[in-house]
Design an enzyme around this catalytic site. Structure first.
Site, PDB file in Angstrom:
ATOM      1  N   LYS A 182      -6.873  95.768 -11.358  1.00 41.62           N
ATOM      2  CA  LYS A 182      -8.061  95.566 -12.195  1.00 41.62           C
ATOM      3  C   LYS A 182      -9.221  95.158 -11.289  1.00 41.62           C
ATOM      4  CE  LYS A 182      -9.787  92.057 -14.480  1.00 41.62           C
ATOM      5  NZ  LYS A 182     -11.205  92.368 -14.200  1.00 41.62           N
ATOM      6  N   GLU A 258      -6.120  84.203  -3.575  1.00 42.32           N
ATOM      7  CA  GLU A 258      -7.205  84.000  -2.600  1.00 42.32           C
ATOM      8  C   GLU A 258      -8.398  83.481  -3.385  1.00 42.32           C
ATOM      9  OE1 GLU A 258      -6.926  84.164   0.513  1.00 42.32           O
ATOM     10  OE2 GLU A 258      -5.070  85.296   0.728  1.00 42.32           O
ATOM     11  N   CYS A 292     -16.638  84.716   0.038  1.00 43.73           N
ATOM     12  CA  CYS A 292     -15.802  83.521  -0.118  1.00 43.73           C
ATOM     13  C   CYS A 292     -15.889  82.599   1.086  1.00 43.73           C
ATOM     14  CB  CYS A 292     -14.356  83.935  -0.366  1.00 43.73           C
ATOM     15  SG  CYS A 292     -13.704  85.016   0.903  1.00 43.73           S
ATOM     16  N   GLU A 389     -19.119  75.239  -5.037  1.00 44.53           N
ATOM     17  CA  GLU A 389     -19.281  76.578  -4.473  1.00 44.53           C
ATOM     18  C   GLU A 389     -20.440  77.242  -5.214  1.00 44.53           C
ATOM     19  OE1 GLU A 389     -16.471  79.806  -5.330  1.00 44.53           O
ATOM     20  OE2 GLU A 389     -16.540  80.365  -3.223  1.00 44.53           O
TER      21      GLU A 389
HETATM   22  P1  NAD Z   1     -13.842  85.508 -10.881  1.00 46.49           P
HETATM   23  O1  NAD Z   1     -12.740  84.540 -10.711  1.00 46.49           O
HETATM   24  O2  NAD Z   1     -14.826  85.258 -11.954  1.00 46.49           O
HETATM   25  O3  NAD Z   1     -13.265  86.959 -11.143  1.00 46.49           O
HETATM   26  C1  NAD Z   1     -12.386  87.598 -10.224  1.00 46.49           C
HETATM   27  C2  NAD Z   1     -11.537  88.601 -10.951  1.00 46.49           C
HETATM   28  O4  NAD Z   1     -10.638  87.887 -11.811  1.00 46.49           O
HETATM   29  C3  NAD Z   1     -12.318  89.541 -11.869  1.00 46.49           C
HETATM   30  O5  NAD Z   1     -11.712  90.809 -11.829  1.00 46.49           O
HETATM   31  C4  NAD Z   1     -12.154  88.912 -13.246  1.00 46.49           C
HETATM   32  O6  NAD Z   1     -12.269  89.811 -14.300  1.00 46.49           O
HETATM   33  C5  NAD Z   1     -10.740  88.346 -13.147  1.00 46.49           C
HETATM   34  N1  NAD Z   1     -10.428  87.202 -13.988  1.00 46.49           N
HETATM   35  C6  NAD Z   1     -11.255  86.207 -14.397  1.00 46.49           C
HETATM   36  N2  NAD Z   1     -10.575  85.322 -15.153  1.00 46.49           N
HETATM   37  C7  NAD Z   1      -9.295  85.755 -15.211  1.00 46.49           C
HETATM   38  C8  NAD Z   1      -8.112  85.274 -15.860  1.00 46.49           C
HETATM   39  N3  NAD Z   1      -8.119  84.152 -16.575  1.00 46.49           N
HETATM   40  N4  NAD Z   1      -6.965  85.978 -15.706  1.00 46.49           N
HETATM   41  C9  NAD Z   1      -6.939  87.093 -14.962  1.00 46.49           C
HETATM   42  N5  NAD Z   1      -8.030  87.619 -14.351  1.00 46.49           N
HETATM   43  C10 NAD Z   1      -9.193  86.947 -14.465  1.00 46.49           C
HETATM   44  O7  NAD Z   1     -14.546  85.631  -9.457  1.00 46.49           O
HETATM   45  P2  NAD Z   1     -15.774  86.548  -9.047  1.00 46.49           P
HETATM   46  O8  NAD Z   1     -17.023  85.902  -9.578  1.00 46.49           O
HETATM   47  O9  NAD Z   1     -15.507  87.967  -9.351  1.00 46.49           O
HETATM   48  O10 NAD Z   1     -15.735  86.392  -7.443  1.00 46.49           O
HETATM   49  C11 NAD Z   1     -16.234  85.291  -6.793  1.00 46.49           C
HETATM   50  C12 NAD Z   1     -15.130  84.316  -6.464  1.00 46.49           C
HETATM   51  O11 NAD Z   1     -14.128  84.969  -5.702  1.00 46.49           O
HETATM   52  C13 NAD Z   1     -15.631  83.190  -5.581  1.00 46.49           C
HETATM   53  O12 NAD Z   1     -15.076  81.980  -6.013  1.00 46.49           O
HETATM   54  C14 NAD Z   1     -15.109  83.575  -4.198  1.00 46.49           C
HETATM   55  O13 NAD Z   1     -14.967  82.483  -3.318  1.00 46.49           O
HETATM   56  C15 NAD Z   1     -13.815  84.215  -4.544  1.00 46.49           C
HETATM   57  N6  NAD Z   1     -13.371  85.108  -3.460  1.00 46.49           N
HETATM   58  C16 NAD Z   1     -12.360  84.682  -2.637  1.00 46.49           C
HETATM   59  C17 NAD Z   1     -11.939  85.497  -1.565  1.00 46.49           C
HETATM   60  C18 NAD Z   1     -10.847  85.026  -0.624  1.00 46.49           C
HETATM   61  O14 NAD Z   1     -10.373  85.825   0.188  1.00 46.49           O
HETATM   62  N7  NAD Z   1     -10.431  83.767  -0.693  1.00 46.49           N
HETATM   63  C19 NAD Z   1     -12.537  86.738  -1.362  1.00 46.49           C
HETATM   64  C20 NAD Z   1     -13.567  87.143  -2.213  1.00 46.49           C
HETATM   65  C21 NAD Z   1     -13.973  86.318  -3.269  1.00 46.49           C
END
Ligand code: NAD
Length: 486
Positions: A182, A258, A292, A389
């Site tokens: 997804k 992650e 991130c 963050e």
């Molecule tokens: P997000 O958590 O809002 O969404 C990420 C993904 O998870 C999306 O596809 C979303 O639809 C899905 N999602 C959201 N809630 C969910 C749930 N309850 N169950 C299952 N899926 C769910 O994050 P974002 O705004 O898309 O991305 C930014 C975040 O991602 C930041 O916190 C960033 O630090 C983190 N990030 C981490 C890494 C890493 O390698 N550690 C890499 C990239 C981004």
């Protein structure tokens, strides 16, 4: 020529299940952050659609025998997929740029080519990593077999859509699994096109399935599905916690998470001011700080603090925004108006709590969601700009006198993703590398290289498990201990 007009692009739409597009009622708008215009309305997969995708993945594993092929055949198929991704780099870069914060030129020469490179990197593990023979007594024979999980449920964020899809898909497929992926609801197009290309490359249809949707409905259906054998997630710590809860409630399964970060970049006064200013800028401003590992807390020894703050403020002020589809890359947009309002809110809170805005602190006077590179000084450890963050082009600037003080400021109560150290003193660098609580430490540089062998992943609330490296391949296999009495 990479520049394009959004209205000229053909955008893939629908879920991609079992090698074909499956349409559904259009429910979710995908917007271009560069202008705010609606690009497409896409369907949202509910539990039934996710179930179809899981069934397609299982059927494909069975009919193709993917997990049990001679590993070199998986390697060859993945290399063909990487070839096609390279050949279609312009199309992929445009699909990436249109709805994300990635300028098309960066997407073409960076994200897309790195994704192909990483697919090749993981392809080469297929016939090199196996199980192990273990020493047992003369009367028995023990070994550890290594096997694929089956179906991996992968969930990706929006900030580097194609790279994140590649990080999930490549090691999972190389290790012999099928995937239900997804992508983020805000950036669905490149994952769909990659899935299409996987079938054209001869990867059996049904091994790569893409379902569109949000976290609450589609994400929850994936993580709670009994036919998903492992969850691989990249996104916020908040969503990671919700996923853990859902997995605990619906039946235990392994997961890799992650998550978010609030990483420090610590500078000692023996560092070169000009070089360090350049590294710090590259540690926070690419992708408008929406990555991130962003070094969002700059922590500087008093002796060079004033000089460095002035140099940074000057560099920050030079950036100019540009729509992501222009040939020449400009400063990236913020992914949505909602996220821009959140960033601005934290900056205002920071100022209300005693922070001094050294530069930026407002949106650009430009169409679309663009926020100025912002540096905030005079902050305490409790200031919201230091603790939260932000996921935007905002860094705080703090000063210290002693090593102990630097380490106290660098430590974050919950996050532990990365840290940067800038010093010419090798002993100090090695000493402090041990003291930093982070999954990655960079010394005299900041940011990932193209050395895909280095795993990435957070400590503490920044995650569980690793992406990239040998570890990511291993994370897509499970071991079985076998003991035979002779
Ligand atoms: P997000 O958590 O809002 O969404 C990420 C993904 O998870 C999306 O596809 C979303 O639809 C899905 N999602 C959201 N809630 C969910 C749930 N309850 N169950 C299952 N899926 C769910 O994050 P974002 O705004 O898309 O991305 C930014 C975040 O991602 C930041 O916190 C960033 O630090 C983190 N990030 C981490 C890494 C890493 O390698 N550690 C890499 C990239 C981004």
């Amino acid at each position: 020529m990479l520049a394009f007009r959004p209205e000229d692009l053909t955008l893939p739409n629908g879920h991609f299940i079992g090698g074909a597009y499956v349409q559904g009622a259009p429910e979710m708008e995908v917007r271009a952050p560069s202008t705010g215009q609606v690009l497409a309305t896409v369907p949202r997969a509910d539990a039934e659609v996710v179930d179809r995708a899981v069934a397609a993945a299982r059927a494909a594993l069975k009919s193709s025998g993917w997990g049990g092929l001679r590993p070199r055949e998986r390697t060859a198929a993945l290399h063909r997929w990487a070839d096609l991704i390279e050949a279609e780099a312009t199309t992929l870069a445009r699909l990436e740029a249109v709805c994300s914060s990635r300028p098309v030129s960066h997407a073409a020469t960076g994200d897309v080519t790195i994704t192909a490179e990483q697919i090749r990197f993981f392809a080469e593990f297929a016939d090199k990593e196996g199980g192990d023979l273990v020493p047992t007594g003369d009367g028995s024979f023990g070994f550890i077999a290594s096997e694929p999980y089956g179906v991996i449920g992968a969930i990706a964020p929006w900030n580097f859509p194609i790279s994140m899809a590649g990080w999930k898909l490549a090691p999972a497929l190389a290790a012999g699994n099928a995937v239900v992926l997804k992508p983020s609801e805000m950036t669905p197009f490149t994952a769909l096109y990659m899935a299409e290309l996987s079938v054209r490359a001869g990867i059996p249809a049904g091994l790569v399935n893409v379902v569109l949707g949000d976290g609450a409905v589609t994400g929850t259906a994936i993580t709670g599905h009994p036919g998903i054998d492992k969850v691989s997630f990249t996104g916020s710590t908040r969503a990671g916690a919700a996923i853990m809860e859902n997995i605990a409630r619906t039946g235990i399964k392994p997961m890799t998470l992650e998550l978010g970060g609030k990483s420090p970049m610590v500078v000692f006064d023996d560092a070169d001011v000009e070089l360090t200013a350049q590294c710090l800028e590259n540690g926070i401003l690419p992708n408008a700080g929406q990555f991130c590992v962003a070094g969002s807390r700059i922590i500087v020894q008093r002796g060079i603090a004033d000089a460095l703050a002035a140099r940074l403020a000057d560099r920050f002020a030079r950036h100019r925004p540009a729509a992501t589809w222009e040939d020449e890359a400009g400063f990236s947009p913020i992914i949505s108006e909602g996220q821009l309002a959140r960033i601005d809110g934290i900056v205002r809170d920071a100022a209300a709590n005693g922070g001094e805005i050294l530069c930026g602190g407002a949106r650009f006077d430009h169409e679309g969601s663009f926020y100025r590179p912002t540096l905030i000084g005079g902050v305490t450890a409790q200031n919201p700009a230091v603790t939260e963050e932000i996921f935007g082009p905002v860094a705080t600037f703090q000063t210290f006198d002693s090593e102990d003080e630097a380490m106290a400021l660098a430590a974050h109560p919950t996050y532990g993703l990365c840290a940067g150290l800038f010093t010419r003193d090798l002993s100090r660098a090695l000493r402090l590398t041990r003291r930093l609580e982070a999954g990655t430490v960079w010394v005299n540089r900041y940011g990932r290289s193209r050395d895909h062998i280095l795993p990435t992943g957070g400590w503490k609330a920044s995650g569980l498990g690793k992406d990239l490296g040998r570890e990511a391949f291993a994370a897509n296999r499970r071991t079985k201990s076998v003991l035979i009495d002779l």
